[in-house]
Write an enzyme that holds these catalytic residues in place. Structure first.
Site, PDB file in Angstrom:
ATOM      1  N   HIS A 168       0.839  -1.199   0.000  1.00 42.60           N
ATOM      2  CA  HIS A 168       0.000   0.000   0.000  1.00 42.60           C
ATOM      3  C   HIS A 168       0.874   1.249   0.000  1.00 42.60           C
ATOM      4  O   HIS A 168       0.643   2.185  -0.779  1.00 42.60           O
ATOM      5  CB  HIS A 168      -0.902  -0.030   1.234  1.00 42.60           C
ATOM      6  CG  HIS A 168      -1.678   1.231   1.462  1.00 42.60           C
ATOM      7  ND1 HIS A 168      -3.027   1.346   1.164  1.00 42.60           N
ATOM      8  CD2 HIS A 168      -1.315   2.445   1.958  1.00 42.60           C
ATOM      9  CE1 HIS A 168      -3.433   2.557   1.463  1.00 42.60           C
ATOM     10  NE2 HIS A 168      -2.419   3.248   1.959  1.00 42.60           N
ATOM     11  N   GLU A 169       1.904   1.276   0.858  1.00 47.77           N
ATOM     12  CA  GLU A 169       2.773   2.446   0.930  1.00 47.77           C
ATOM     13  C   GLU A 169       3.597   2.612  -0.346  1.00 47.77           C
ATOM     14  O   GLU A 169       3.845   3.734  -0.796  1.00 47.77           O
ATOM     15  CB  GLU A 169       3.695   2.353   2.151  1.00 47.77           C
ATOM     16  CG  GLU A 169       2.949   2.399   3.480  1.00 47.77           C
ATOM     17  CD  GLU A 169       2.040   3.612   3.588  1.00 47.77           C
ATOM     18  OE1 GLU A 169       2.431   4.701   3.130  1.00 47.77           O
ATOM     19  OE2 GLU A 169       0.916   3.475   4.108  1.00 47.77           O
ATOM     20  N   HIS A 172       1.917   4.564  -3.001  1.00 46.27           N
ATOM     21  CA  HIS A 172       2.068   6.018  -2.873  1.00 46.27           C
ATOM     22  C   HIS A 172       3.400   6.470  -3.475  1.00 46.27           C
ATOM     23  O   HIS A 172       3.491   7.552  -4.058  1.00 46.27           O
ATOM     24  CB  HIS A 172       2.005   6.422  -1.399  1.00 46.27           C
ATOM     25  CG  HIS A 172       0.642   6.304  -0.791  1.00 46.27           C
ATOM     26  ND1 HIS A 172      -0.488   6.851  -1.375  1.00 46.27           N
ATOM     27  CD2 HIS A 172       0.206   5.711   0.354  1.00 46.27           C
ATOM     28  CE1 HIS A 172      -1.544   6.606  -0.617  1.00 46.27           C
ATOM     29  NE2 HIS A 172      -1.154   5.909   0.434  1.00 46.27           N
ATOM     30  N   GLU A 246      -6.462   6.767  -0.794  1.00 51.00           N
ATOM     31  CA  GLU A 246      -6.338   5.561   0.009  1.00 51.00           C
ATOM     32  C   GLU A 246      -7.038   4.379  -0.653  1.00 51.00           C
ATOM     33  O   GLU A 246      -6.546   3.251  -0.622  1.00 51.00           O
ATOM     34  CB  GLU A 246      -6.895   5.798   1.412  1.00 51.00           C
ATOM     35  CG  GLU A 246      -6.132   6.844   2.210  1.00 51.00           C
ATOM     36  CD  GLU A 246      -4.648   6.531   2.284  1.00 51.00           C
ATOM     37  OE1 GLU A 246      -4.282   5.366   2.561  1.00 51.00           O
ATOM     38  OE2 GLU A 246      -3.837   7.450   2.051  1.00 51.00           O
TER      39      GLU A 246
END
Length: 635
Positions: A168-169, A172, A246
């Protein structure tokens, strides 16, 4: 949505941030002027319009000055990139040679995800005093990125769940969100600094009870009120910019890891455990928009993250909100332990066979371009196999600060012979005999290493390299240039790898000026694009006729109406030095088209050797378009 579309979306969000910031500043200025009239207009200045107008102008300029100075100060403090943010929050760096199980598991996961994403391994931090489950990625570009996780995440998440959070990070990182996040920290600090200034004046001006000190205290009160107006707008801006990202990051993580249980499991633990994702640090609000989970507990109006149940249901549609209470009751009796769950589940990544240097891949240009910045399918498993295939001595050297420089320089050295001797002389002249011998020793070891492992090894060495002093890094870049241009007789792969290492170190040295999406139209860069197509076509084919066909296949993809004969440059390295700066500034749509043409040129017959695939990965990374470690093949 592919890499180029996501990067374009991040750039549009940056423009949106500027607009919202300007509107917030205007609202604050109006509030200051109104409060000025209310307070000072009733103190005798109303009868003098000139004095009132002059006072309002002064108040407006002072307000703008404080906001501007606050934003510039905060941005300057963040110039060092992601590691500066992690350290300011009390992050503890994870050592490369750690024997702690939780640290080692975290480092392994981050390295695998970074290699699968085709980007340098970021610096890794742990927020040791935070019991909540949370994480963030910070930095201006992948070359200076930092990943931080809380101690709660290390202790309570199993490997699949930790992998989902890290993936997930990394979304980004790849989506261009990090640069937006760090800019958001800077501009919002300028808005919030008014409240800080007002509070300080009130704190230190309590003794000013005289009539002469009253205006100062009133001004401080005005700043406090206006500061909280700024706080209101700041939270609105963060909520507006962050919330939808998100969902996109969750979706990207699932696409990457190819399973939803890891990410949804992490979200369920946040929802069901008392500590949730809340952070105790006093600086949490400033970074709330960067976190994996809500670290503050804002109301729905100011929430920077979607509701947890909604995020879980997007991954598991059958999940019911009532199940959170059941999870909470179960974990109250038996608190979760990531280590115990790993042992019970037997979590371990598979190790698929790696292609040999002489293997050929069946690929299609659109499918390869779709992989740029979008790791998916089995990329994570493949990355784990690549890491496992690295010899222990080389893997350990990549993690050691003193060994990272000779190891990377060894990657750039030619095969044994006069060329390597000339390179060794260059190293001894720029460093010393000891480092030159170390690089030569690593070069000998690397001769037996499959080509497909060279870039993962370089990616693993970047965290240790970045921690060296700036003069040494500048000397390292100079040495990379010297090795890559030694009489022009090294391979194109070695030349491009040297260029890539220089770019990544340069970005890490000056993160705030690291690469951002360009604005040049590809049609205006046709000479440079044609040169690059010709060089790659020539490098991948032994005879002129085959190289010409490959060049025309790529040209047809990029410039179908352009008549440009095949003329490979006499000095490919010098020609490449001239095209890099121009092509790196091509806009995202043009860069996507260019990469499709490059793939078509290298694989005009539908096949691509491993050596050609690795050359393509280095070229793409040099243009800030990272490819996963193995290209998706036609099935």
């Amino acid at each position: 949505m592919n890499f180029f579309a996501r990067q374009d979306l991040a750039r549009r969000r940056s423009r949106r941030l500027v607009v919202l910031f300007v509107l917030a500043v205007l609202a604050i200025v109006v509030a200051v002027d109104v409060l000025f009239l209310l307070f000072f207009g009733g103190m005798g200045t109303a009868s003098d319009p000139g004095a009132t107008a002059g006072g309002m102008v002064l108040a407006t300029l002072l307000t703008l000055g404080i906001i501007g100075a606050g934003s510039l100060f905060r941005m300057a403090s963040l110039r060092q990139g992601g590691s500066a943010v992690a350290l300011q929050l009390g992050g503890t760096p994870v050592p490369e040679d750690t024997h702690d199980f939780h640290y080692r598991r975290l480092r392994n996961v981050v390295e695998e995800v970074a290699i699968a994403s085709g980007v340098p391994v970021p610096e890794i931090f742990v927020l040791e005093h935070e019991a909540g489950i949370n994480a963030f990625a910070a930095g201006y570009a992948p070359s200076d990125a930092a990943i931080a996780v809380t101690r709660g995440a290390l202790d309570k998440l199993n490997r699949d769940e930790l992998q989902g959070v890290i993936a997930h990070e990394f979304s980004h990182v790849l989506n261009g969100d990090m640069r937006l996040n760090i800019r958001l920290m800077g501009v919002l600090f300028g808005i919030l600094v008014l409240a800080v200034v007002g509070r300080k004046i009130l704190l230190y001006g309590r003794g000013g009870r005289s009539k002469d000190g009253l205006p100062l205290l009133v001004a401080a009160l005005v700043l406090m009120v206006v500061g909280y107006i700024g706080l209101f707008f700041g939270r609105l801006i963060k909520a507006g910019v962050s919330r939808q990202r998100e969902y996109l990051a969750d979706a990207s993580a699932v696409q990457f890891t190819r399973q939803t249980t890891g990410l949804s499991g992490a979200l369920k633990k946040i929802a069901g455990l008392p500590s949730g994702s809340k952070l105790e640090s006093g600086d949490t609000e400033e970074i709330s928009h960067m976190l994996f989970g809500d670290g503050v507990g804002f109301s729905s109006m100011f929430a920077t993250h979607p509701p947890l149940v909604a995020r879980i249901q997007a991954l598991e549609p059958s999940f019911k909100a009532t199940a959170v209470a059941d999870l909470a009751a179960r974990w109250q009796m038996h608190p979760p332990s990531g280590l115990d769950e790993d042992l019970a589940l037997g979590l371990a990544s598979a190790s698929p066979a790696l292609p040999g240097d002489q293997s050929e891949l069946l690929i299609a240009p659109p499918a390869v371009v779709a992989q740029v910045g979008a790791p998916r399918s089995d990329d994570y498993v493949r990355a784990g196999a690549l890491v496992d295939a690295l010899p222990d001595v080389l893997r350990q050297a990549a993690h050691e600060r003193e060994e990272s420089v000779p190891l990377l320089l060894g990657l750039l050295m030619a095969e044994a012979g006069p060329m390597r001797e000339a390179q060794q002389f260059e190293l001894a002249a720029r460093h010393d005999e000891r480092l030159a011998r170390q690089a030569l020793d690593y070069a000998d070891r690397l001769q037996e290493l499959p080509r497909i492992l060279h870039l993962p090894l370089a990616a693993m060495a970047m965290p240790a390299l970045r921690r060296r002093p700036r003069p040494e890094l500048e000397k390292f870049m100079d040495s990379c240039f010297a090795l890559s241009h030694a009489d022009g007789r090294i391979s194109l792969f070695e030349y491009c790898l040297g260029r890539l290492l220089r770019v990544q170190v340069r970005d890490a040295l000056d993160p705030s000026r690291a690469w951002v999406p360009g604005h040049r139209q590809l049609s205006r860069c046709a000479p440079q694009a044609i040169t690059l197509l010709a060089v790659l076509a020539q490098a991948g084919h032994a005879d002129t006729a085959s190289a010409m066909r490959a060049y025309l296949a790529g040209l047809q993809r990029v410039f179908p109406r352009l008549d440009a004969p095949y003329r490979p440059p006499a000095d490919p390295q010098r020609a490449m030095d001239e095209v890099w700066p121009v092509l790196d500034e091509v806009d995202l749509i043009g860069k996507e088209l260019l990469l499709e043409g490059l793939v078509a040129a290298i694989s005009h017959d539908g096949r691509m050797s491993v050596a050609e695939a690795e050359l393509l990965r280095v070229v793409c990374a040099s243009l800030h378009c990272p490819l996963p470690p193995m290209l998706e093949q036609v099935r």
